[in-house]
Motif scaffolding. Structure first.
Motif, PDB file in Angstrom:
ATOM      1  N   ARG A 177       7.722  -1.502   6.482  1.00 21.55           N
ATOM      2  CA  ARG A 177       7.835  -0.334   5.603  1.00 21.55           C
ATOM      3  C   ARG A 177       9.063  -0.512   4.732  1.00 21.55           C
ATOM      4  O   ARG A 177      10.056  -1.095   5.162  1.00 21.55           O
ATOM      5  N   ILE A 207       0.035  -2.631   9.159  1.00 22.76           N
ATOM      6  CA  ILE A 207       1.343  -2.544   8.490  1.00 22.76           C
ATOM      7  C   ILE A 207       2.319  -3.506   9.156  1.00 22.76           C
ATOM      8  O   ILE A 207       2.557  -3.447  10.359  1.00 22.76           O
ATOM      9  N   HIS A 221      -5.000  10.482  -3.955  1.00 20.65           N
ATOM     10  CA  HIS A 221      -5.548   9.123  -4.047  1.00 20.65           C
ATOM     11  C   HIS A 221      -5.781   8.726  -5.504  1.00 20.65           C
ATOM     12  O   HIS A 221      -5.427   7.618  -5.916  1.00 20.65           O
ATOM     13  N   HIS A 250      -2.346   4.843  10.156  1.00 20.77           N
ATOM     14  CA  HIS A 250      -2.024   5.387   8.836  1.00 20.77           C
ATOM     15  C   HIS A 250      -3.310   5.611   8.047  1.00 20.77           C
ATOM     16  O   HIS A 250      -4.375   5.093   8.413  1.00 20.77           O
ATOM     17  N   LEU A 251      -3.188   6.353   6.982  1.00 20.17           N
ATOM     18  CA  LEU A 251      -4.303   6.604   6.077  1.00 20.17           C
ATOM     19  C   LEU A 251      -3.883   6.105   4.693  1.00 20.17           C
ATOM     20  O   LEU A 251      -2.891   6.570   4.141  1.00 20.17           O
ATOM     21  N   THR A 252      -4.619   5.138   4.163  1.00 19.92           N
ATOM     22  CA  THR A 252      -4.250   4.494   2.914  1.00 19.92           C
ATOM     23  C   THR A 252      -4.682   5.325   1.711  1.00 19.92           C
ATOM     24  O   THR A 252      -5.834   5.752   1.622  1.00 19.92           O
ATOM     25  N   ALA A 312       0.841  -1.195   0.000  1.00 18.72           N
ATOM     26  CA  ALA A 312       0.000   0.000   0.000  1.00 18.72           C
ATOM     27  C   ALA A 312       0.874   1.241   0.000  1.00 18.72           C
ATOM     28  O   ALA A 312       2.012   1.225   0.494  1.00 18.72           O
ATOM     29  N   GLN A 353       1.805   8.399   6.598  1.00 26.23           N
ATOM     30  CA  GLN A 353       2.193   8.313   8.000  1.00 26.23           C
ATOM     31  C   GLN A 353       1.920   9.672   8.628  1.00 26.23           C
ATOM     32  O   GLN A 353       2.450  10.692   8.185  1.00 26.23           O
ATOM     33  N   VAL A 389       0.731   4.672   1.768  1.00 29.69           N
ATOM     34  CA  VAL A 389      -0.004   5.189   2.923  1.00 29.69           C
ATOM     35  C   VAL A 389       0.599   6.499   3.410  1.00 29.69           C
ATOM     36  O   VAL A 389       1.777   6.794   3.185  1.00 29.69           O
ATOM     37  N   GLN A 411      -4.072   0.451  -2.255  1.00 31.56           N
ATOM     38  CA  GLN A 411      -3.455  -0.832  -1.915  1.00 31.56           C
ATOM     39  C   GLN A 411      -3.730  -1.800  -3.050  1.00 31.56           C
ATOM     40  O   GLN A 411      -4.773  -1.731  -3.706  1.00 31.56           O
ATOM     41  N   LEU A 425       1.231  -4.898   3.821  1.00 32.53           N
ATOM     42  CA  LEU A 425       0.063  -5.011   4.686  1.00 32.53           C
ATOM     43  C   LEU A 425      -0.176  -6.453   5.117  1.00 32.53           C
ATOM     44  O   LEU A 425       0.078  -7.398   4.366  1.00 32.53           O
TER      45      LEU A 425
END
Length: 225
Positions: free
Chosen positions: A222, A219, A125, A62-64, A26, A30, A28, A67, A213
């Protein structure tokens, strides 16, 4: 991308990406440290006791952005996505608000639907989902397509999204959020999508991360690209 980690997420493995990247990954966001701490606090407060999964120290809230399951994706191409997204979003303020139930037991802390931060997030996005073009693993992705069909009553738009991009909830259906946890008891019988509370908070984007993921979107590692 580099930066200084909050100590509670420092234990998540930081790996050097291989020249060819394969697997479920993904792109993402942070968040900044105050947002990480607030997510831990909310999860502890709102998730049921002994929940199946809780966002807590040792995990990375986190905000995706997107993915998907990649197959032999050139590291250089993935690096271009990370760099462009990082240049675009780093330091951007994104208001968070509603805490909602989702699916069979997720609890999401969602980005607000309006405002300049949300518009910047949406644009990022819509660029990020194009990572899948020409790089998606069609064999591994069949499991994503089948899971999407089951979860969303075979809704044709979402199944088509999953088949093409490896991610169902994209574009107009995008629901940017920080996952606070998962447990079948979440919501206490409320319908999925019900708002449990509103917790206004402004998140600042610390960096963009390529992540591997695991279960429930947690997660596991990284990657440095």
């Amino acid at each position: 991308m580099t930066g200084t980690d909050h100590p509670d997420v420092g234990g998540i493995p930081q790996l050097v990406a291989p020249e060819r990247i394969t697997g479920f990954v993904a792109l993402v966001i942070q968040p900044n440290s105050p947002t990480i701490l607030k997510a831990y606090d909310l999860a502890q407060t709102l998730m049921p006791a002994a929940a199946e999964q809780v966002t807590a120290p040792g995990s990375l809230p986190h905000l995706t952005l997107t993915q998907c399951t990649l197959r032999d994706a050139p590291r250089g191409r993935v690096r271009e996505f990370v760099a462009r997204l990082d240049d675009t979003l780093r330091g951007t303020a994104i208001p968070l608000g509603a805490v909602v139930t989702f699916g069979a037991g997720f609890l999401f802390w969602c980005a607000e639907a309006e405002g300049p931060g949300r518009r910047a997030l949406q644009a990022a996005h819509e660029y990020a989902v194009t990572l899948a073009e020409g790089l998606l693993d069609p064999v591994a992705n069949e499991a994503v397509v089948e899971a999407t069909a089951r979860a969303f009553a075979d809704e044709s738009e979402l199944v088509a999204n999953a088949r093409r991009y490896g991610y169902a909830l994209i574009r107009e259906r995008y629901l940017p959020h920080i996952t606070l946890g998962f447990d079948p008891r979440v919501g206490g019988g409320r319908a999925a999508g019900s708002s449990m509370s509103s917790v206004p908070h402004t998140m600042t984007v610390d960096r963009i991360v390529l992540a591997r993921l695991g279960r429930y979107g947690r997660i596991e590692a990284r990657f440095s690209v």
